[in-house]
Design a protein around this motif. Sequence first.
Motif, PDB file in Angstrom:
ATOM      1  N   LYS A  75       0.853  -1.204   0.000  1.00  0.00           N
ATOM      2  CA  LYS A  75       0.000   0.000   0.000  1.00  0.00           C
ATOM      3  C   LYS A  75       0.882   1.245   0.000  1.00  0.00           C
ATOM      4  CE  LYS A  75      -3.310   2.618   2.898  1.00  0.00           C
ATOM      5  NZ  LYS A  75      -4.189   2.611   4.090  1.00  0.00           N
ATOM      6  N   LYS A  97     -10.083  12.937   8.232  1.00  0.00           N
ATOM      7  CA  LYS A  97      -9.645  12.516   9.560  1.00  0.00           C
ATOM      8  C   LYS A  97      -9.556  13.722  10.490  1.00  0.00           C
ATOM      9  CE  LYS A  97      -6.700   8.621   8.127  1.00  0.00           C
ATOM     10  NZ  LYS A  97      -7.415   7.559   8.836  1.00  0.00           N
ATOM     11  N   MET A 114      -0.074  10.046   9.181  1.00  0.00           N
ATOM     12  CA  MET A 114      -0.555   9.400   7.955  1.00  0.00           C
ATOM     13  C   MET A 114       0.433   9.542   6.789  1.00  0.00           C
ATOM     14  SD  MET A 114      -3.018   7.474   8.348  1.00  0.00           S
ATOM     15  CE  MET A 114      -2.875   6.987  10.055  1.00  0.00           C
ATOM     16  N   ASP A 172     -12.201   7.281   3.572  1.00  0.00           N
ATOM     17  CA  ASP A 172     -11.017   7.000   4.394  1.00  0.00           C
ATOM     18  C   ASP A 172     -10.651   5.512   4.357  1.00  0.00           C
ATOM     19  OD1 ASP A 172      -8.895   7.535   6.024  1.00  0.00           O
ATOM     20  OD2 ASP A 172     -10.077   7.771   7.864  1.00  0.00           O
ATOM     21  N   GLU A 229      -9.493   3.892   1.972  1.00  0.00           N
ATOM     22  CA  GLU A 229      -8.923   4.022   0.629  1.00  0.00           C
ATOM     23  C   GLU A 229      -7.877   2.956   0.312  1.00  0.00           C
ATOM     24  OE1 GLU A 229      -7.697   5.463   3.202  1.00  0.00           O
ATOM     25  OE2 GLU A 229      -5.565   5.060   2.921  1.00  0.00           O
ATOM     26  N   THR A 283      -0.809  -0.664   5.817  1.00  0.00           N
ATOM     27  CA  THR A 283      -1.268  -0.003   7.045  1.00  0.00           C
ATOM     28  C   THR A 283      -2.759   0.214   6.850  1.00  0.00           C
ATOM     29  OG1 THR A 283      -0.594   2.030   5.936  1.00  0.00           O
ATOM     30  CG2 THR A 283       0.908   1.158   7.616  1.00  0.00           C
ATOM     31  N   GLY A 340      -7.162   0.999  11.590  1.00  0.00           N
ATOM     32  CA  GLY A 340      -6.980   1.331  12.999  1.00  0.00           C
ATOM     33  C   GLY A 340      -7.473   0.177  13.861  1.00  0.00           C
ATOM     34  N   ALA A 341      -8.439  -0.570  13.348  1.00  0.00           N
ATOM     35  CA  ALA A 341      -9.000  -1.698  14.103  1.00  0.00           C
ATOM     36  C   ALA A 341      -7.937  -2.766  14.378  1.00  0.00           C
ATOM     37  CB  ALA A 341     -10.169  -2.313  13.332  1.00  0.00           C
ATOM     38  N   ALA A 356      -0.750  -1.825  10.330  1.00  0.00           N
ATOM     39  CA  ALA A 356      -1.090  -0.500  10.887  1.00  0.00           C
ATOM     40  C   ALA A 356      -0.474  -0.286  12.271  1.00  0.00           C
ATOM     41  CB  ALA A 356      -2.607  -0.334  10.947  1.00  0.00           C
ATOM     42  N   TRP A 376       5.144   1.560  12.320  1.00  0.00           N
ATOM     43  CA  TRP A 376       5.799   2.750  12.888  1.00  0.00           C
ATOM     44  C   TRP A 376       5.436   2.913  14.351  1.00  0.00           C
ATOM     45  CZ3 TRP A 376       1.189   3.763  10.221  1.00  0.00           C
ATOM     46  CH2 TRP A 376       0.250   4.533  10.893  1.00  0.00           C
TER      47      TRP A 376
HETATM   48  N1  BES Z   1      -4.399   4.382   6.914  1.00  0.00           N
HETATM   49  C1  BES Z   1      -5.583   4.147   7.666  1.00  0.00           C
HETATM   50  C2  BES Z   1      -5.402   3.074   8.726  1.00  0.00           C
HETATM   51  C3  BES Z   1      -4.627   3.465   9.952  1.00  0.00           C
HETATM   52  C4  BES Z   1      -5.232   4.161  10.969  1.00  0.00           C
HETATM   53  C5  BES Z   1      -3.326   3.052  10.106  1.00  0.00           C
HETATM   54  C6  BES Z   1      -4.520   4.463  12.114  1.00  0.00           C
HETATM   55  C7  BES Z   1      -2.629   3.364  11.242  1.00  0.00           C
HETATM   56  C8  BES Z   1      -3.221   4.070  12.243  1.00  0.00           C
HETATM   57  C9  BES Z   1      -6.696   3.674   6.731  1.00  0.00           C
HETATM   58  O1  BES Z   1      -6.675   4.192   5.460  1.00  0.00           O
HETATM   59  C10 BES Z   1      -7.979   4.101   7.357  1.00  0.00           C
HETATM   60  O2  BES Z   1      -8.201   5.268   7.443  1.00  0.00           O
HETATM   61  N2  BES Z   1      -8.779   3.134   7.776  1.00  0.00           N
HETATM   62  C11 BES Z   1     -10.019   3.420   8.411  1.00  0.00           C
HETATM   63  C12 BES Z   1     -11.034   2.467   7.870  1.00  0.00           C
HETATM   64  C13 BES Z   1     -12.452   2.796   8.279  1.00  0.00           C
HETATM   65  C14 BES Z   1     -12.885   4.078   7.601  1.00  0.00           C
HETATM   66  C15 BES Z   1     -13.338   1.662   7.890  1.00  0.00           C
HETATM   67  C16 BES Z   1      -9.836   3.216   9.911  1.00  0.00           C
HETATM   68  O3  BES Z   1      -9.145   2.288  10.308  1.00  0.00           O
HETATM   69  O4  BES Z   1     -10.371   4.025  10.668  1.00  0.00           O
END
Ligand code: BES
Length: 480
Positions: A252, A264, A272, A334, A336, A361, A364-365, A451, A455
């Motif tokens: 990714k 966000k 990010m 988001d 994406e 990454t 967040g889950a 994720a 980092w």
């Molecule tokens: N890049 C983020 C995921 C992420 C979040 C990585 C925090 C590291 C720390 C990804 O693109 C994202 O925003 N995912 C969303 C998905 C949700 C909208 C279903 C998320 O995890 O909140």
Amino acid sequence: MNFELKTLSLASAAKTSTDTLIVLISDHFQAGKDPLSLLIGKALKAKDFSSKAGKSLHAYAVSGVVASKIILLGLGESQPSDVKSALTGVMPSLKSAATAKIAVVFAGPSSPQHLQAAISAVADGTYVYGATKSKLTERKLLKVLVGVEALNAKLKDAFSASVAMVQGIEFAKEWANRPANYATPTLLGKAALSLSKFAGISCEVLGPKEVAKLGMGSFMSVAQGSAEPLRFIVLKYQGASKTEAPTVLVGKGITFDTGGISIKPASEMDEMKFDMSGAASVLGVFKSLSLLKPKINVVGLIPACENMPDGLAVKPGDVVTSMSGQTIEILNTDAEGRLILCDALTYAERFKPKAVIDIATLTGACVIALGAIRTGMFSNEDSLAQGLQNAGEEAMDLCWRMPLDDEYADTLKSNFADVANVGGRAGGAITAAKFLHRFAEKYAWAHLDIAGTAWKGGAAKGATGRPVGLLLHYLLAQQK
Ligand code: BES
Ligand code: MN
Ligand code: ZN
């Protein structure tokens, strides 16, 4: 940084010219009559030092020892993780003293795992980010001599693999750490092209026109809100015969994730910039491959773009058509990562791959589920999953398999397209993987959600270079 491996008894270690001599001592240490043994014996007797894991003693100008500074480190039962934590603990002191040359000596038996632990701890602990500092900022440590009791072919192989591994990790860190304005899709493409100077590696970078021609409507929809043109990077490493099926790595490459129109919150949004860590890990693996030249074939695919809000940006509710022909209702812009990965997964089919592994990454889950210790791993094939699990353990770059039951896909149903790009909050890492699963039906596939592991935040903010170690170990195990 230059690593060297040598047979080194404690007697010869004492005669070695270096700035700092680090001696690793396990509970099974047996003293000889050399100056270092005498020092260790005295320190143990005086209870200033013990061989327990976590114990250390610093000594200066010891008679009979050429190095001006000596550090004794206790290893306890001498697990590879003990080696890693003992050395990690002293690296800050080497960094602040601007030490240029060290020798790390095992005062007792050592295994391939021990060597890898030592090399990665030293590399990790002395890494310095410098790309966007105005004053020259670079690592002071230039030479690392690793001393073992007795050399053999296994140790030599582990040594070269570990040295190549840490260089790949460092390449990945370097790119992941760069801010988004110094790591645009275009610059990522150039970084990938720079790897094609190595024998066995070729690289092609596609732009918006070529990607449109391929029909990657899902990938393009994420990029359409950004002024930075997207790139689709295709890296190839050929170390085996052309007829041998490659393993495909898909990284990714969101060079910055604002969330798009589903924007966000402002706090910590800077992090990010790390949303291209999957891409960076693919670049890192190719760097390691260029140094090691194993007899395997590997393809690296990187969809790279920014996710920005804009007048032209994709909107919640928009339906896009992926390269696979499946239509996707974008309910949250988001989410994406899956939108750019799904088209790369379809593109991967043309290589008739042995396996496809995506690294992202993604959610967040997954951070909530597994924290920063283990990468989330999903796979539609048990032997691939087992191979990745084992590779993670060998590399000390752990992952944990998560489920892919079809019921988890229920929330991805859409009234207006074949699939929606988000389910609910529950099981968010799994529903994301289930989305990808639909695009990976034609081959053995695994998805690594990094994720939480790619980092660190807070005061130690920076890329970890994970999971380059895991991937490299997995790939090396594919050699016949
Ligand atoms: N890049 C983020 C995921 C992420 C979040 C990585 C925090 C590291 C720390 C990804 O693109 C994202 O925003 N995912 C969303 C998905 C949700 C909208 C279903 C998320 O995890 O909140
Ligand atoms: Mn996002
Ligand atoms: Zn993202």
